[in-house]
Design a protein around this motif. Structure first.
Motif, PDB file in Angstrom:
ATOM      1  N   UNK A  49       7.943  14.963 -13.511  1.00 33.54           N
ATOM      2  CA  UNK A  49       9.168  15.731 -13.671  1.00 33.54           C
ATOM      3  C   UNK A  49       8.854  17.198 -13.934  1.00 33.54           C
ATOM      4  N   UNK A  50       9.813  18.043 -13.631  1.00 37.00           N
ATOM      5  CA  UNK A  50       9.667  19.457 -13.949  1.00 37.00           C
ATOM      6  C   UNK A  50      10.456  19.828 -15.196  1.00 37.00           C
ATOM      7  N   UNK A  51      11.231  18.861 -15.714  1.00 33.43           N
ATOM      8  CA  UNK A  51      12.023  19.131 -16.900  1.00 33.43           C
ATOM      9  C   UNK A  51      12.425  17.821 -17.549  1.00 33.43           C
ATOM     10  N   UNK A  52      12.903  17.930 -18.786  1.00 28.95           N
ATOM     11  CA  UNK A  52      13.458  16.781 -19.488  1.00 28.95           C
ATOM     12  C   UNK A  52      14.599  17.302 -20.341  1.00 28.95           C
ATOM     13  N   UNK A  91       4.269  13.947   3.119  1.00 30.94           N
ATOM     14  CA  UNK A  91       4.996  13.965   1.853  1.00 30.94           C
ATOM     15  C   UNK A  91       4.082  14.400   0.712  1.00 30.94           C
ATOM     16  N   UNK A  92       2.835  13.955   0.751  1.00 33.00           N
ATOM     17  CA  UNK A  92       1.881  14.349  -0.288  1.00 33.00           C
ATOM     18  C   UNK A  92       1.640  15.857  -0.265  1.00 33.00           C
ATOM     19  N   UNK A  93       1.525  16.422   0.924  1.00 37.54           N
ATOM     20  CA  UNK A  93       1.319  17.859   1.026  1.00 37.54           C
ATOM     21  C   UNK A  93       2.558  18.618   0.549  1.00 37.54           C
ATOM     22  N   UNK A 111       2.846  21.463  -2.708  1.00 35.91           N
ATOM     23  CA  UNK A 111       3.540  22.752  -2.766  1.00 35.91           C
ATOM     24  C   UNK A 111       4.581  22.735  -3.876  1.00 35.91           C
ATOM     25  N   UNK A 112       5.339  21.674  -3.939  1.00 32.31           N
ATOM     26  CA  UNK A 112       6.385  21.565  -4.940  1.00 32.31           C
ATOM     27  C   UNK A 112       5.807  21.688  -6.348  1.00 32.31           C
ATOM     28  N   UNK A 113       4.657  21.080  -6.552  1.00 34.56           N
ATOM     29  CA  UNK A 113       4.010  21.128  -7.861  1.00 34.56           C
ATOM     30  C   UNK A 113       3.702  22.560  -8.276  1.00 34.56           C
ATOM     31  N   UNK A 114       3.286  23.374  -7.305  1.00 31.44           N
ATOM     32  CA  UNK A 114       2.973  24.768  -7.618  1.00 31.44           C
ATOM     33  C   UNK A 114       4.206  25.531  -8.080  1.00 31.44           C
ATOM     34  N   UNK A 115       5.372  25.132  -7.563  1.00 24.88           N
ATOM     35  CA  UNK A 115       6.598  25.850  -7.891  1.00 24.88           C
ATOM     36  C   UNK A 115       7.314  25.271  -9.102  1.00 24.88           C
ATOM     37  N   UNK A 116       7.082  23.994  -9.404  1.00 24.91           N
ATOM     38  CA  UNK A 116       7.821  23.341 -10.484  1.00 24.91           C
ATOM     39  C   UNK A 116       6.941  22.910 -11.643  1.00 24.91           C
ATOM     40  N   UNK A 139       3.456  17.083 -12.119  1.00 22.77           N
ATOM     41  CA  UNK A 139       2.077  16.646 -11.913  1.00 22.77           C
ATOM     42  C   UNK A 139       1.970  15.392 -11.055  1.00 22.77           C
ATOM     43  N   UNK A 140       3.067  14.752 -10.802  1.00 24.92           N
ATOM     44  CA  UNK A 140       3.052  13.490 -10.069  1.00 24.92           C
ATOM     45  C   UNK A 140       4.340  13.379  -9.265  1.00 24.92           C
ATOM     46  N   UNK A 141       4.275  12.895  -8.033  1.00 25.88           N
ATOM     47  CA  UNK A 141       5.512  12.783  -7.247  1.00 25.88           C
ATOM     48  C   UNK A 141       6.420  11.693  -7.783  1.00 25.88           C
ATOM     49  N   UNK A 142       7.688  11.843  -7.522  1.00 27.81           N
ATOM     50  CA  UNK A 142       8.642  10.812  -7.883  1.00 27.81           C
ATOM     51  C   UNK A 142       8.393   9.558  -7.051  1.00 27.81           C
ATOM     52  N   UNK A 143       8.746   8.382  -7.546  1.00 24.47           N
ATOM     53  CA  UNK A 143       8.578   7.161  -6.753  1.00 24.47           C
ATOM     54  C   UNK A 143       9.451   7.191  -5.507  1.00 24.47           C
TER      55      UNK A 143
END
Length: 701
Positions: free
Chosen positions: A86-89, A353-355, A359-364, A367-371
């Motif tokens: 997640x990028x937030x909680x 999707x992994x790639x 990219x998304x990780x760098x912006x948000x 650390x781990x993709x959603x299921x």
């Protein structure tokens, strides 16, 4: 207009969208939520009492006047952790996740429905998206015909035709770079600025892989770093697709996008509707935006019969059209190939999707993709949202909850009307116009009056890629079919299962989806102080968007018209400047402050909405013969503060500050500093850090 951080596909004019929007490609994951153990039924089944939840999160070791956020939410913040995917909680993140779990169960049940039914269509779409093994087996073959089409483009007329064929109605004026990036522009269909009776066509800027021009032009070192990561991402996608010389192709693609971005309007300019009021005939495009074969473009887009358009971003259209002429065709083909792939990574093999997640990780900072099931729920909500919504409201939204919310809406509208009537600075004529606008506001609660018809959308349980393509085309044709038809002001732009709310100034309408109306936003067991502090402030916020710096330019019919006297407008603008200055002083990072002008519309709505909610809470107490006390006032403000409980990664926070029309949550909460009633409720005194002298408290409405 608030709090949670998620990518949405909204139909404009969502000038007041509750969610913060982060642009990522259409077929990638569209939400980022917090974790929870199980779903909760809306407004009914939460186990902890509202007041107990507020108390448990407070940190009473600090004075409210020194740090109200910490006082109200400090203990919650000490123990809250952001999950790795997640990028937030926070409160809204949890509501979204709870709702998604509920929706996933509903969708999974439809996989066993009878073939050919609307329910089974939902199940087939979901299963196809979920089946990554089959998607992996297909590789790039579903996209091959389109890639071949791009490779076969021989001249700029063919390029214009291709662009026209891929024009999509997936854009809104505020988030105008969120368009389908196989096109330089986006189509939006809504009532006209000066004709509330008929649907018309708007063209907006687009064509960028990143969510805002600032990512391309800012000299901030963090933005420079993100640009390098995006460049590397382009090259990686091209390598996965076996593109020759991917590194140099990536450089050319990024350089082209940078030139496109340089002609884009800023967020601030985009929110100025007066700058958007530009009507062009088809002949005007040839004169004012030279370089693109507009005849070929409009013909391929099915718009050849449309005599005129409202051009929201004339500079961007002019700049992009010129680039069509000046940029080599081979570079355009590289650009189109990349975006054809990048736009569809969610329904291409897992490596893509992994790639995209990298990219998304760098912006948000995630650390781990959603299921995968989360992506599948998002995609199904996007494609068949109101059919899923029917299932949701049947089981999760009670008639009692709807009736209670409607009574609160009535009280909030009355409170806002009373505030307008009591204004000493506004002339009688302007007041009459404002009151007329309030009187004619359409407020949708829970779900739409009329449900959307998806019978024309073909879905296959074995074709995730084709389902998404057909969905996009279906929505585009649906938009085209509206052109020239009468406007339906009761039409919704959000699904009932969306944790969000929206004000649409052109329709003079507000939507409150069912999923938003659950605890802690709204609880049937809660006191009026708690409910008005939470959902009441948001209802007031949405109403107030009709009177923010953009909404106030529209009249009771949703037409763009100056209904203000010169002196009244000057006073309104002066008060707005004070709010701009207040928020621009908030600095989350040493090198990055909140943009008070960019966030002005949301800040006005927060302020006016909270003031109206406070008035409505006290009025509701009086109607019931209940006594207003210092303790009930405290409960109101603490309930409001609880809705802003949240933590986010620094990367996400930076993205929001740069690209979003909302200020970060911890600063939106500080709206209380402008309310006189907050001071005696918490004994806030001069010398305390968040004290504002009466003359410095901003009052817009």
């Amino acid at each position: 207009m608030t709090f949670s951080k998620t990518q949405l596909r909204l139909k404009p004019l969502a000038l007041a969208c509750l969610h913060m929007v982060l642009a990522l490609p259409l077929y990638t994951s569209m939400t980022a939520q917090a974790h929870t153990d199980d779903a909760k039924s809306i407004a009914l089944n939460s186990t902890a009492s509202p007041s107990a939840t507020i108390d448990a999160g407070m940190d009473k070791s600090v004075l409210p006047g020194d740090d109200f956020n910490r006082y109200a939410n400090g203990n919650w913040e000490k123990t809250a952790t952001i999950p790795v995917d997640k990028m937030s909680v926070g409160v809204f993140d949890t509501l979204i996740e709870d709702t998604d779990i509920t929706v996933a169960k509903l969708i999974e049940a439809t996989t066993k429905a009878a073939p050919g039914t609307a329910a089974r269509k939902i199940g087939d779409f979901y299963q196809a998206y979920l089946n990554i093994e089959h998607i992996n087996q297909l590789g790039l073959s579903p996209l091959q015909s389109q890639l071949d089409h791009i490779a076969a483009l021989t001249d700029k007329t063919a390029l214009a035709t291709y662009l026209g064929q891929h024009l999509r109605a997936d854009v809104d004026p505020i988030n105008a770079t969120h368009v389908h990036t196989e096109n330089l522009f986006g189509l939006w269909v809504s009532q006209g600025f000066h004709d509330h009776t008929t649907y018309t066509a708007y063209l907006l800027q687009g064509g960028l892989g990143l969510s805002d021009r600032e990512y391309y032009v800012s000299k901030n070192p963090k933005m420079v770093e993100l640009r390098s990561k995006y460049l590397a991402h382009i090259a990686s996608i091209l390598k996965l697709a076996n593109t020759p010389d991917p590194d140099n192709a990536a450089k050319r693609i990024f350089a082209l996008e940078t030139r496109i971005a340089q002609s884009h309007a800023t967020r601030e300019a985009t929110s100025d509707v007066l700058k958007a009021d530009n009507t062009w005939s088809q002949a005007d495009f040839v004169k004012k935006a030279r370089g693109l074969d507009w005849s070929a473009y409009f013909s391929a887009a099915g718009l050849q019969a449309q005599s005129s358009f409202i051009v929201w971003h004339p500079g961007a259209l002019k700049g992009s059209a010129a680039l069509v002429a000046s940029t080599p065709l081979d570079t355009w083909k590289e650009y189109l190939r990349f975006h054809a792939i990048n736009q569809r990574t969610g329904v291409l093999p897992q490596a893509f999707a992994d790639q995209q997640f990298a990219l998304r990780s760098a912006f948000t900072g995630a650390k781990k993709p959603l299921p995968r099931w989360r992506d599948a729920v998002d995609a199904t909500n996007y494609a068949l949202g109101e059919d899923v919504g029917k299932l949701y409201v049947e089981q999760n939204f009670s008639a009692e909850a709807k009736q209670r919310i409607r009574s609160m809406v009535t009280n909030l509208l009355d409170a806002f009307s009373a505030r307008v009537t009591a204004l000493t600075w506004m002339s009688p004529k302007t007041k009459a116009e404002a009151l007329e606008k309030i009187k004619h506001t359409y407020v949708g609660v829970g779900y739409p009056d009329k449900w959307r018809d998806y019978s024309g959308l073909q879905v296959s349980a074995a074709d995730a890629f084709g389902n998404m393509e057909r969905t996009s085309a279906f929505f585009y044709q649906e938009a085209l079919a509206k052109l020239g038809k009468p406007v339906d002001v009761t039409e919704w732009c959000m699904n009932p299962q969306l944790v969000n709310a929206v004000n649409m100034p052109l329709q003079n309408a507000i939507n409150f989806p069912a999923a938003f109306l659950q605890s802690p936003n709204f609880d049937l067991r809660a006191s009026d102080a708690a409910n008005y502090g939470a959902i009441g402030a948001t209802i007031g916020h949405e109403i107030s968007h009709s009177f923010d710096n953009s909404g106030a330019m529209f009249d009771s019919k949703g037409e763009l018209r100056n209904w203000w006297s010169k002196s009244d407008l000057a006073h309104f603008n002066q008060s707005s400047k004070a709010l701009v200055a207040q928020f621009s002083a908030y600095k989350p990072f040493p090198d990055l402050a909140v943009n008070g002008q960019q966030t002005l519309g949301e800040n006005i709505a927060d302020l006016a909405g909270l003031m109206a909610a406070f008035d409505a809470y006290r009025s509701a107490m009086k109607q019931k013969g209940q006594v207003v006390t210092k303790e009930t006032d405290q409960e109101f403000f603490l309930s409001f503060a609880r809705t802003y409980r949240g933590k986010m990664r620094d990367e996400t926070l930076r993205s929001i500050i740069v690209t979003n029309e909302h200020a970060p949550e911890q600063f939106r909460l500080l709206t209380v500093r402008n309310l006189d009633a907050w001071y005696p409720a918490f004994n806030v005194q001069p010398g305390q850090k968040q004290y504002l002298a009466p003359k410095d408290r901003v009052r817009v409405w």
